[in-house]
Write a protein that holds these residues in place. Structure first.
Motif, PDB file in Angstrom:
ATOM      1  N   LYS A 798      22.426  35.765  48.847  1.00 28.92           N
ATOM      2  CA  LYS A 798      22.836  36.990  48.176  1.00 28.92           C
ATOM      3  C   LYS A 798      24.042  37.649  48.843  1.00 28.92           C
ATOM      4  N   GLU A 799      23.974  37.680  50.149  1.00 26.80           N
ATOM      5  CA  GLU A 799      25.025  38.349  50.923  1.00 26.80           C
ATOM      6  C   GLU A 799      26.398  37.710  50.664  1.00 26.80           C
ATOM      7  N   ALA A 800      26.416  36.387  50.722  1.00 29.85           N
ATOM      8  CA  ALA A 800      27.667  35.658  50.493  1.00 29.85           C
ATOM      9  C   ALA A 800      28.184  35.933  49.087  1.00 29.85           C
ATOM     10  N   LEU A 801      27.246  35.992  48.161  1.00 31.81           N
ATOM     11  CA  LEU A 801      27.605  36.233  46.759  1.00 31.81           C
ATOM     12  C   LEU A 801      28.227  37.624  46.597  1.00 31.81           C
ATOM     13  N   THR A 802      27.622  38.609  47.249  1.00 29.93           N
ATOM     14  CA  THR A 802      28.139  39.975  47.200  1.00 29.93           C
ATOM     15  C   THR A 802      29.557  40.023  47.737  1.00 29.93           C
ATOM     16  N   GLU A 803      29.763  39.342  48.839  1.00 26.94           N
ATOM     17  CA  GLU A 803      31.091  39.303  49.451  1.00 26.94           C
ATOM     18  C   GLU A 803      32.106  38.711  48.476  1.00 26.94           C
ATOM     19  N   ARG A 804      31.678  37.694  47.757  1.00 26.42           N
ATOM     20  CA  ARG A 804      32.591  37.049  46.792  1.00 26.42           C
ATOM     21  C   ARG A 804      32.948  37.992  45.659  1.00 26.42           C
ATOM     22  N   ILE A 805      31.937  38.732  45.203  1.00 32.54           N
ATOM     23  CA  ILE A 805      32.201  39.684  44.114  1.00 32.54           C
ATOM     24  C   ILE A 805      33.245  40.693  44.562  1.00 32.54           C
ATOM     25  N   LEU A 806      33.097  41.164  45.806  1.00 35.03           N
ATOM     26  CA  LEU A 806      34.055  42.131  46.328  1.00 35.03           C
ATOM     27  C   LEU A 806      35.458  41.539  46.398  1.00 35.03           C
ATOM     28  N   ALA A 807      35.542  40.293  46.869  1.00 35.57           N
ATOM     29  CA  ALA A 807      36.850  39.648  47.026  1.00 35.57           C
ATOM     30  C   ALA A 807      37.540  39.501  45.669  1.00 35.57           C
ATOM     31  N   VAL A 808      36.781  39.027  44.699  1.00 38.68           N
ATOM     32  CA  VAL A 808      37.363  38.869  43.366  1.00 38.68           C
ATOM     33  C   VAL A 808      37.755  40.237  42.817  1.00 38.68           C
ATOM     34  N   GLY A 809      36.938  41.240  43.107  1.00 37.31           N
ATOM     35  CA  GLY A 809      37.228  42.596  42.675  1.00 37.31           C
ATOM     36  C   GLY A 809      38.562  43.082  43.213  1.00 37.31           C
ATOM     37  N   GLU A 811      41.131  41.280  44.034  1.00 35.42           N
ATOM     38  CA  GLU A 811      42.217  40.583  43.320  1.00 35.42           C
ATOM     39  C   GLU A 811      42.431  41.199  41.939  1.00 35.42           C
ATOM     40  N   LEU A 812      41.310  41.513  41.310  1.00 34.38           N
ATOM     41  CA  LEU A 812      41.376  42.110  39.974  1.00 34.38           C
ATOM     42  C   LEU A 812      42.080  43.460  40.022  1.00 34.38           C
ATOM     43  N   ASP A 813      41.777  44.228  41.053  1.00 33.18           N
ATOM     44  CA  ASP A 813      42.413  45.531  41.211  1.00 33.18           C
ATOM     45  C   ASP A 813      43.930  45.399  41.305  1.00 33.18           C
ATOM     46  N   ALA A 814      44.354  44.405  42.080  1.00 29.46           N
ATOM     47  CA  ALA A 814      45.788  44.212  42.270  1.00 29.46           C
ATOM     48  C   ALA A 814      46.465  43.898  40.939  1.00 29.46           C
ATOM     49  N   ARG A 818      49.171  46.294  38.579  1.00 32.55           N
ATOM     50  CA  ARG A 818      50.460  45.846  38.069  1.00 32.55           C
ATOM     51  C   ARG A 818      50.607  46.200  36.589  1.00 32.55           C
ATOM     52  N   MET A 819      49.517  45.973  35.827  1.00 31.00           N
ATOM     53  CA  MET A 819      49.581  46.235  34.390  1.00 31.00           C
ATOM     54  C   MET A 819      49.651  47.729  34.087  1.00 31.00           C
ATOM     55  N   VAL A 833      53.997  38.516  32.379  1.00 34.86           N
ATOM     56  CA  VAL A 833      53.054  39.547  31.935  1.00 34.86           C
ATOM     57  C   VAL A 833      51.820  38.904  31.311  1.00 34.86           C
ATOM     58  N   LYS A 834      52.067  37.854  30.543  1.00 29.73           N
ATOM     59  CA  LYS A 834      50.947  37.151  29.910  1.00 29.73           C
ATOM     60  C   LYS A 834      50.043  36.550  30.974  1.00 29.73           C
ATOM     61  N   GLU A 835      50.661  35.969  31.978  1.00 32.45           N
ATOM     62  CA  GLU A 835      49.885  35.388  33.075  1.00 32.45           C
ATOM     63  C   GLU A 835      48.999  36.443  33.723  1.00 32.45           C
ATOM     64  N   THR A 836      49.570  37.600  33.914  1.00 35.51           N
ATOM     65  CA  THR A 836      48.800  38.678  34.531  1.00 35.51           C
ATOM     66  C   THR A 836      47.618  39.065  33.637  1.00 35.51           C
ATOM     67  N   ARG A 837      47.879  39.184  32.344  1.00 31.12           N
ATOM     68  CA  ARG A 837      46.799  39.515  31.399  1.00 31.12           C
ATOM     69  C   ARG A 837      45.694  38.478  31.458  1.00 31.12           C
ATOM     70  N   ASP A 838      46.095  37.202  31.392  1.00 26.48           N
ATOM     71  CA  ASP A 838      45.111  36.115  31.445  1.00 26.48           C
ATOM     72  C   ASP A 838      44.300  36.201  32.727  1.00 26.48           C
ATOM     73  N   GLY A 839      45.000  36.489  33.818  1.00 25.24           N
ATOM     74  CA  GLY A 839      44.333  36.580  35.116  1.00 25.24           C
ATOM     75  C   GLY A 839      43.283  37.675  35.104  1.00 25.24           C
ATOM     76  N   ILE A 840      43.618  38.800  34.505  1.00 28.84           N
ATOM     77  CA  ILE A 840      42.670  39.915  34.452  1.00 28.84           C
ATOM     78  C   ILE A 840      41.428  39.516  33.658  1.00 28.84           C
ATOM     79  N   GLU A 841      41.693  38.856  32.537  1.00 27.90           N
ATOM     80  CA  GLU A 841      40.589  38.429  31.687  1.00 27.90           C
ATOM     81  C   GLU A 841      39.659  37.466  32.436  1.00 27.90           C
TER      82      GLU A 841
END
Length: 857
Positions: A798-809, A811-814, A818-819, A833-841
């Motif tokens: 669970k702990e490792a999973l939580t850490e991963r969620i935070l890390a992805v979060g 990246e998503l924030d960044a 930008r958008m 811009v499209k790449e960024t949109r896709d990335g967010i999705e």
RNA sequence: GGAUCUUUAGCUCAGCUGGCUAGAGCGUACGAUUCACAUUCGUAAGGUCGCUGGUUCGAGCCCAGCAAGAUCCACCA
């Protein structure tokens, strides 16, 4: 040769080199002046900066050869008629210094012998010592045309140099002049400006009373040669004295006071003593005011013509006595410690004595001007680029070039001066009968000039003489494609080759110049014998192999930059050779079992993928070689061979074998690495059962055919495998690296490649979930795969999973940030811009999935 | 005195025309291992990209200034 379990370079390098030589593999395909026009367009030529004939190679030579030979082998594979001309340098002054030292050791002096005797002695000395350098070039794998080796005293070199000199003489570009020259009293020879080393030194500035004036000088002993005192014409203090005379101390002479800009009103007292025979500035002042030049120091550095007690003393000894005497007479009125630049002999460190000598000078103005014209038209491309302007700047300020050297070891200057009285006959005549001390022309006797040429005068002809350029004949090898040499001889050599090339042939001598930097020690310090940090390339070769040395020294190096030598890069090179050796053994063993006759086809994603990667590698190397980016080329090869070919493709081939593809891909790799690691690639080529001939004579590989969609899919598969491995390594506590079985859901990529995924990730088993998923779900890869772990492990995960969620979060924030910027959306390219949109999705989905997993736990 | 170059991970260096999370080799940590390779395999840690401003939607990259290091050139008595 046997395919042993490790590559042993020392056992086979000499054998391979001998085989290349026996097969004449290094000679160009097209003979000079013979090929068709189409053929000659395909010539590649490069000449070796000639190493000292009687010396050993150092790391700089190792780098030079690694670069030049890689280029030569690369263009040879590309189908060019490649001609790499080796050379050996008589190294005029360098060798002379070594010889003179040896002579002194046995109690003799050069002055006991005639020039011809000395020349013969040094010739024998060089012949005795010769050969080491050539053996060492072979150890480096240099694929140079040995049949065409040029020695700097070869007949064709001397005759070409004489031809140029005669033409210059007739063109009025050579003149005999009495000028101040840089003179070393130890070696008793003059030097070009470029051969002098300036060092900042502590000195003393003495103020000396000259009648009503006080002059400042660092060299009181030269006062016997003073013929004037100069003051600035604007200097009101001394206005009345100009045109009058003052008494020169310690002598009976009166010398004039002259007005000259040279005198700096701000410096010292503003009065300068003028010694035209022993100072460059004073020489100029003397010329302007028609002053006499009185020599007071002779060629051995001793006082002359000054009377007792000075005559015969060394200049420095005389200085003290002069000072004592001045003091006694109350004429020494001040002294000050200063730091000033002092010229030294670059070989022995003796202070250079500017000395009045009659020498041969080349008027370089025209030469430099022509060279600049060609440079400004960008006829030569420089690596690094900035060196072009540095060179132009140098040429613009170049002063006349003194080419007379008073040492016997070199090319004799083919000039004779008149000895019989005959007003009609010229003072000097050009004649190549330099073996005669005296000649007679039309009843007039002429004696030989005993001097030899500055080495740089002859070596400036290097591209011309190495390629045997001839007037009026098409030469496919001239201009050279590239001149490769050390950055620190840009002025001494490169500049002169350009001037001479343009003068003699009307064309620039090379199309491109690649300058390498110094090879420094591991800590970035200059290597020198006195520091004891010199590394011998032959030791490196003995320890790691020739290829390893070449790969290692090219690593981390770029044009014109001085860079440290890293032995561990050589070790890395050796490891790569060994890796390739073992890859080849494995490929051979598969070929032995599977035969694999005929053309290759790709049958799975991994095969398409490696074709794509090898094609990319090939294109990358082609770009790198064009731009002389050797380090990048080597790095690309390392990554392709090791991280891609061995770690992924070969591993996958342990399951799905495709012998015909293995053959063609291995051949491609061997050819691409050959320019940089000639021995191991040739050794493998000779060992493989299906290859014929020598790899050195092969053709550069063609691009491979493959399915690009399939190749791209393999990237997904790699992600899955990596994710399994990462997850194993991230398992909690004592379960770390515990290999649980794999379960997968409804997924064709995984289903089609389940065996591959299992083997490559090290999983013990792989099965479908049968609609009943359990265990740890892999997070990042977009596929439904589980590690079949017991519930307690899943909970701890669970702990490792939580850490991963935070890390992805994060990246998503960044991406979101930008958008949020309206101007980004407005101004950045739509694609981005499209790449960024896709990335967010994508990241939003991933987070949702991860959170879902977390809830399930 | 003039000019050029360099400054990015512990070390040596990449990063090409500015674009997503800055790379490599070596080193380090943890783990693996009869059968191509311990000169091996897997995973990971480690970077305010010398400093300060500026331009730009966006700067390791472009511009200006500063600092440190290196090299070359130069006759300052």
């Amino acid at each position: 040769m046997k395919f042993e379990s490790s590559y042993e370079p020392n056992e086979i390098e000499a054998e391979i080199y001998a085989a290349w030589e026996a097969a004449k593999a290094f000679q160009p395909k097209i003979a000079q002046y013979e090929g068709t026009e189409a053929e000659t367009a395909d010539a590649f030529s490069i000449v070796m900066p000639p190493p000292n004939a009687n010396g050993n190679l150092h790391l700089g030579h190792g780098l030079t050869v690694a670069i030049e030979d890689s280029l030569t082998r690369y263009y040879r594979l590309k189908g060019k008629s490649s001609w790499y001309v080796p050379g050996a340098d008589h190294a005029g002054f360098e060798t002379w210094v070594v010889y003179e030292r040896a002579l002194e050791k046995v109690g003799h002096s050069r002055f006991e012998y005639s020039r011809d005797e000395l020349y013969a002695k040094v010739w024998d000395f060089v012949q005795q010592q010769r050969g080491n350098m050539e053996l060492q070039l072979r150890a480096l794998g240099t694929s140079c045309a040995w049949d065409d080796l040029t020695f700097t005293l070869d007949e064709n070199v001397v005759s070409r140099v004489y031809k140029t000199f005669e033409r210059m003489f007739n063109d009025g570009m050579v003149y005999r002049g009495e000028k101040l020259v840089n003179y070393c009293t130890k070696h008793q020879t003059a030097f070009a400006d470029i051969e002098v080393e300036h060092k900042d030194e502590d000195g003393t500035l003495w103020d000396i009373q000259y009648g009503p004036l006080v002059v400042s000088t660092t060299r009181p002993e030269t006062l016997f040669g003073d013929t004037a005192v100069a003051v600035n014409p604007k200097d009101a203090r001394y206005k009345d004295l100009v045109g009058k005379t003052v008494k020169l101390p310690l002598t009976d002479r009166e010398i004039p006071v002259v007005a000259d800009e040279h005198a700096d009103m701000e410096y010292g007292t503003g009065c300068v003593k003028i010694t035209p025979a022993h100072d460059y500035d004073d020489f100029e002042v003397g010329a302007r005011h028609n002053l006499a030049r009185i020599r007071v120091i002779d060629d051995a550095g001793r006082m002359v013509g000054c009377g007792e007690p000075y005559d015969g003393l060394l200049a420095l000894e005389a200085r003290q006595i002069v000072l004592d005497e001045l003091k006694k007479q109350g004429l020494l009125v001040g002294e000050k410690k200063i730091t000033h630049a002092v010229a030294h002999c670059y070989k022995c460190g003796t202070v250079i004595e500017p000395t009045l000598k009659e020498q041969w000078f080349i008027d370089v103005k025209k030469l430099a001007k022509e060279a600049i014209k060609h440079l400004e038209k960008d006829e030569i491309k420089f690596y690094p680029e900035a060196k072009k302007n540095v060179l132009i700047n140098y040429l613009e300020n170049l002063k006349d070039w003194n080419i007379s050297r008073q040492i016997p070891w070199g090319i004799a200057i083919p000039m004779f001066h008149k000895v019989t009285e005959d007003a009609e006959a010229p003072e000097w005549v050009f004649d190549t009968r330099v073996n005669l001390q005296e000649i007679e022309i039309g009843g007039v006797k002429y004696a030989r000039d005993e001097d030899t040429f500055d080495t740089w005068f002859s070596s400036s002809h290097w591209p011309i003489v190495c390629t045997d350029w001839l007037e009026g004949k098409e030469n496919p090898y001239y201009p050279l494609n590239v001149m490769e040499t050390a950055g620190d001889i840009l002025f001494a050599w490169v500049a002169r080759m350009i001037m001479m090339g343009v003068y003699v042939t009307g064309e620039v001598p090379f199309r491109e110049v690649y300058l390498h930097g110094l090879v420094l020690d591991a800590h970035g310090k200059k290597m020198s014998k006195s520091k004891g940090n010199v590394i011998n390339p032959m030791e490196m070769i003995a320890k790691y192999g020739s290829d390893a040395f070449r790969l290692g020294i090219l690593r981390g190096r770029s044009a014109g930059i001085n860079q440290a030598f890293a032995e561990n890069s050589v070790a890395a090179g050796r490891n790569l050779c060994n890796k390739l050796w073992n890859i080849s053994r494995l490929v051979q063993s598969i070929v032995d079992e599977e035969a694999g006759e005929g053309a290759y086809t790709t049958e799975n994603m991994g095969e398409d993928w490696i074709c794509r990667e090898l094609n990319d590698c090939r294109e990358q190397i082609e770009r790198d070689m064009k731009e002389y980016r050797f380090s990048e080329a080597v790095e690309t090869l390392q990554t392709t061979i090791w991280d891609k070919y061995a770690d992924w493709f070969i591993e996958s081939q342990k399951i799905y074998r495709n012998a015909s593809l293995l053959k063609v891909t291995l051949e491609m790799i061997l050819k691409m690495l050959h320019p940089f690691a000639p021995f191991v690639t040739e050794a493998i080529w000779q060992n493989l059962s299906w290859t014929k001939g020598m790899i050195i004579a092969e053709q550069w590989p063609e691009a491979l055919e493959f399915d690009s969609i399939s190749a791209e899919n393999f990237e997904r598969l790699k992600e899955v495998v990596t994710e399994v491995r990462t997850t194993y390594a991230a398992l909690p506590g004592s379960y770390k690296n515990k290999k649980f079985g794999l379960l997968y859901g409804d997924d064709s990529l995984v289903d089609d490649n389940s065996l591959l995924i299992q083997k490559m990730s090290g999983a013990p088993t792989i099965n479908t979930t049968n609609g009943q998923p359990r265990g740890i779900r892999l997070a990042l890869a977009n596929h439904e795969i589980y590690l079949d772990a017991p519930e307690e492990v899943v909970k701890d995960y669970k702990e490792a999973l939580t850490e991963r969620i935070l890390a992805v979060g994060r990246e998503l924030d960044a991406l979101n940030a930008r958008m949020m910027n309206p101007r980004y959306v407005e101004k950045a390219p739509a694609e981005l811009v499209k790449e960024t949109r896709d990335g967010i999705e994508e990241k939003t989905k991933l987070i949702e999935r991860l959170k879902g997993e977390l809830e399930v736990i």
